[in-house]
Design a protein around this motif. Structure first.
Motif, PDB file in Angstrom:
ATOM      1  N   ALA A  52      10.147  62.660  -7.361  1.00 40.29           N
ATOM      2  CA  ALA A  52      10.484  61.236  -7.297  1.00 40.29           C
ATOM      3  C   ALA A  52      10.524  60.708  -5.870  1.00 40.29           C
ATOM      4  CB  ALA A  52      11.835  60.992  -7.979  1.00 40.29           C
ATOM      5  N   SER A  53      11.008  61.516  -4.932  1.00 36.57           N
ATOM      6  CA  SER A  53      11.122  61.050  -3.545  1.00 36.57           C
ATOM      7  C   SER A  53       9.764  60.733  -2.941  1.00 36.57           C
ATOM      8  CB  SER A  53      11.833  62.098  -2.692  1.00 36.57           C
ATOM      9  OG  SER A  53      13.160  62.272  -3.113  1.00 36.57           O
ATOM     10  N   LEU A  54       8.749  61.468  -3.346  1.00 36.45           N
ATOM     11  CA  LEU A  54       7.398  61.219  -2.844  1.00 36.45           C
ATOM     12  C   LEU A  54       6.946  59.814  -3.225  1.00 36.45           C
ATOM     13  CD1 LEU A  54       4.987  62.757  -1.443  1.00 36.45           C
ATOM     14  CD2 LEU A  54       4.129  63.163  -3.755  1.00 36.45           C
ATOM     15  N   PHE A  55       7.167  59.450  -4.478  1.00 33.75           N
ATOM     16  CA  PHE A  55       6.775  58.123  -4.952  1.00 33.75           C
ATOM     17  C   PHE A  55       7.666  57.035  -4.352  1.00 33.75           C
ATOM     18  CE2 PHE A  55       5.456  61.016  -8.428  1.00 33.75           C
ATOM     19  CZ  PHE A  55       4.109  60.741  -8.429  1.00 33.75           C
ATOM     20  N   GLU A  56       8.974  57.301  -4.306  1.00 35.99           N
ATOM     21  CA  GLU A  56       9.912  56.279  -3.844  1.00 35.99           C
ATOM     22  C   GLU A  56       9.670  55.907  -2.388  1.00 35.99           C
ATOM     23  OE1 GLU A  56      14.624  55.271  -4.046  1.00 35.99           O
ATOM     24  OE2 GLU A  56      14.080  57.373  -3.783  1.00 35.99           O
TER      25      GLU A  56
ATOM     26  N   THR B 196       7.016  56.327  -0.626  1.00 37.01           N
ATOM     27  CA  THR B 196       5.741  55.622  -0.484  1.00 37.01           C
ATOM     28  C   THR B 196       5.935  54.143  -0.821  1.00 37.01           C
ATOM     29  OG1 THR B 196       4.493  57.600  -1.074  1.00 37.01           O
ATOM     30  CG2 THR B 196       3.348  55.501  -1.251  1.00 37.01           C
ATOM     31  N   ALA B 197       6.640  53.878  -1.918  1.00 33.20           N
ATOM     32  CA  ALA B 197       6.897  52.493  -2.324  1.00 33.20           C
ATOM     33  C   ALA B 197       7.683  51.732  -1.263  1.00 33.20           C
ATOM     34  CB  ALA B 197       7.647  52.471  -3.652  1.00 33.20           C
ATOM     35  N   LEU B 198       8.592  52.424  -0.591  1.00 30.87           N
ATOM     36  CA  LEU B 198       9.417  51.789   0.438  1.00 30.87           C
ATOM     37  C   LEU B 198       8.720  51.737   1.796  1.00 30.87           C
ATOM     38  CD1 LEU B 198      12.875  53.381  -0.454  1.00 30.87           C
ATOM     39  CD2 LEU B 198      12.045  51.098  -1.058  1.00 30.87           C
ATOM     40  N   ALA B 199       7.501  52.288   1.863  1.00 32.77           N
ATOM     41  CA  ALA B 199       6.711  52.313   3.102  1.00 32.77           C
ATOM     42  C   ALA B 199       7.413  53.077   4.219  1.00 32.77           C
ATOM     43  CB  ALA B 199       6.368  50.891   3.555  1.00 32.77           C
ATOM     44  N   HIS B 200       8.023  54.220   3.829  1.00 41.29           N
ATOM     45  CA  HIS B 200       8.715  55.075   4.800  1.00 41.29           C
ATOM     46  C   HIS B 200       7.958  56.365   5.094  1.00 41.29           C
ATOM     47  CE1 HIS B 200      12.888  53.347   3.441  1.00 41.29           C
ATOM     48  NE2 HIS B 200      12.235  52.527   4.236  1.00 41.29           N
ATOM     49  N   LEU B 201       6.998  56.719   4.238  1.00 35.36           N
ATOM     50  CA  LEU B 201       6.478  58.079   4.242  1.00 35.36           C
ATOM     51  C   LEU B 201       5.531  58.368   5.405  1.00 35.36           C
ATOM     52  CD1 LEU B 201       7.051  60.508   2.450  1.00 35.36           C
ATOM     53  CD2 LEU B 201       4.965  59.999   1.178  1.00 35.36           C
ATOM     54  N   ASP B 202       5.244  57.367   6.220  1.00 36.82           N
ATOM     55  CA  ASP B 202       4.411  57.614   7.393  1.00 36.82           C
ATOM     56  C   ASP B 202       5.202  58.234   8.543  1.00 36.82           C
ATOM     57  OD1 ASP B 202       5.850  55.232   7.589  1.00 36.82           O
ATOM     58  OD2 ASP B 202       4.449  54.355   9.008  1.00 36.82           O
ATOM     59  N   ARG B 203       6.518  58.356   8.403  1.00 37.14           N
ATOM     60  CA  ARG B 203       7.353  58.941   9.455  1.00 37.14           C
ATOM     61  C   ARG B 203       7.348  60.465   9.334  1.00 37.14           C
ATOM     62  NH1 ARG B 203      12.720  55.252   8.301  1.00 37.14           N
ATOM     63  NH2 ARG B 203      11.713  53.202   8.447  1.00 37.14           N
ATOM     64  N   ASP B 204       7.079  61.140  10.447  1.00 36.44           N
ATOM     65  CA  ASP B 204       7.017  62.597  10.427  1.00 36.44           C
ATOM     66  C   ASP B 204       8.341  63.216   9.983  1.00 36.44           C
ATOM     67  OD1 ASP B 204       4.408  62.503  11.280  1.00 36.44           O
ATOM     68  OD2 ASP B 204       4.872  62.917  13.381  1.00 36.44           O
ATOM     69  N   SER B 205       9.457  62.672  10.471  1.00 33.90           N
ATOM     70  CA  SER B 205      10.760  63.242  10.144  1.00 33.90           C
ATOM     71  C   SER B 205      11.052  63.138   8.653  1.00 33.90           C
ATOM     72  CB  SER B 205      11.863  62.532  10.938  1.00 33.90           C
ATOM     73  OG  SER B 205      11.891  61.141  10.638  1.00 33.90           O
ATOM     74  N   LEU B 206      10.647  62.027   8.045  1.00 32.08           N
ATOM     75  CA  LEU B 206      10.873  61.853   6.619  1.00 32.08           C
ATOM     76  C   LEU B 206       9.956  62.775   5.817  1.00 32.08           C
ATOM     77  CD1 LEU B 206      12.547  60.335   4.568  1.00 32.08           C
ATOM     78  CD2 LEU B 206      10.805  58.568   4.510  1.00 32.08           C
ATOM     79  N   GLN B 207       8.740  62.936   6.281  1.00 25.57           N
ATOM     80  CA  GLN B 207       7.825  63.854   5.593  1.00 25.57           C
ATOM     81  C   GLN B 207       8.400  65.264   5.540  1.00 25.57           C
ATOM     82  OE1 GLN B 207       3.838  63.683   7.217  1.00 25.57           O
ATOM     83  NE2 GLN B 207       3.879  61.448   7.267  1.00 25.57           N
ATOM     84  N   GLU B 208       9.071  65.693   6.598  1.00 30.17           N
ATOM     85  CA  GLU B 208       9.668  67.026   6.623  1.00 30.17           C
ATOM     86  C   GLU B 208      10.752  67.157   5.544  1.00 30.17           C
ATOM     87  OE1 GLU B 208      11.107  67.685  10.537  1.00 30.17           O
ATOM     88  OE2 GLU B 208       9.124  67.560  11.470  1.00 30.17           O
TER      89      GLU B 208
END
Length: 269
Positions: A152-156, A158-170
């Motif tokens: 779910a976090s992967l989709f969420e 992405t929807a919030l436009a946060h997933l381009d951050r390296d720290s969040l990807q980790e």
């Protein structure tokens, strides 16, 4: 009774960070979760006025409609704020822990565990909570348990436009790999289930005739993204109706469980 300790971060999250009473009635993905949870439970619930124990029921979002449907509901939750918000709503309430219920053996027709499992990061604690649900439900009775989907976090985000951050990807990569979130940022300490894992935990508790559903279906994140970036509510819109239809159409396909935000498992004693 055993004195279990609820992690302070969980109490703080639901006391100061989020208003749980609004989560299922405000944003469109929350409304979708409520609508789908209602319709899935109503397929399996015995007729009213059966007795329902709502374990980890928060401020009473589900206890309220169940009570209005004619069920005799008792709500248990470990957060004092939730108990205060739930009081006086047509059902009884109690401060308590899913791992150590005060109810007698075989006391309820239905036991709902719709919040606790994802806040019990250790498998042993989830096992204890489901064992307690099994203990207090009558033979032939229904246990329904919810989990947050592993992905779910992967989709969420992405929807919030946060997933381009390296720290969040980790952080998200760790959840995808292990199912565990340490609670240091964002959400509380938590465990995120796969459908197979949630089903296995239900079966290990002794429940039979188990089924696992994807609650919001595969397109809930479209609602979240659109609301986020337009600032407009989508509850009641055609996009909402389409997402609801997609959730219903996805049910026969286990592969699509991985795309839902929450999972709902049901089983019988």
């Amino acid at each position: 009774m055993t004195a279990y300790q609820v992690p302070p971060g969980i109490i703080e999250f639901y006391t100061s960070t989020i208003n749980e009473s609004e989560r299922l009635s405000g944003p469109a993905d929350g409304v979708l979760e409520m609508v789908r949870t209602q319709e899935l439970l109503r397929r399996h619930l015995p007729p009213a006025p059966a007795s329902v124990l709502d374990v980890g029921g928060g401020p009473g979002a589900h206890a309220r409609w169940l009570s209005e449907d004619g069920y005799r509901v008792h709500l248990v939750d470990p957060v004092q704020r939730h108990i205060a918000e739930a009081e006086g709503s047509g059902y009884s309430v109690e401060l308590g822990d899913a791992r150590d219920l005060s109810a007698a053996d075989d006391a309820y027709d239905v036991v709902l565990v719709l919040g606790p499992l994802y806040h019990l990061a250790e498998a042993a604690d989830r096992k204890t909570a489901l064992a307690e649900a099994y203990r207090v439900v009558r033979p032939g009775g229904l246990v329904a348990a919810a989990g947050i989907n592993r992905y779910a976090s992967l989709f969420e985000h992405t929807a919030l436009a946060h997933l381009d951050r390296d720290s969040l990807q980790e952080g998200i990569a760790k959840i995808l790999d292990t199912g565990s979130h340490d609670g240091k940022k964002g959400f509380t300490e938590a465990h995120f289930h796969t459908g197979a894992e949630l089903d296995a935990e239900m079966c290990e508790a002794g429940l039979t005739e188990t089924q696992v559903y994807g609650v919001e279906g595969p397109t809930w994140a479209l609602l979240k993204a659109t609301e986020r970036h337009t600032g407009e509510s989508l509850a009641g819109s055609r996009l909402f109706a389409s997402a609801l239809a997609a959730a219903r159409m996805a049910e026969p396909y286990p592969e699509l469980l991985a795309a839902s935000s929450h999972l709902l498992a049901v089983g019988r004693k």
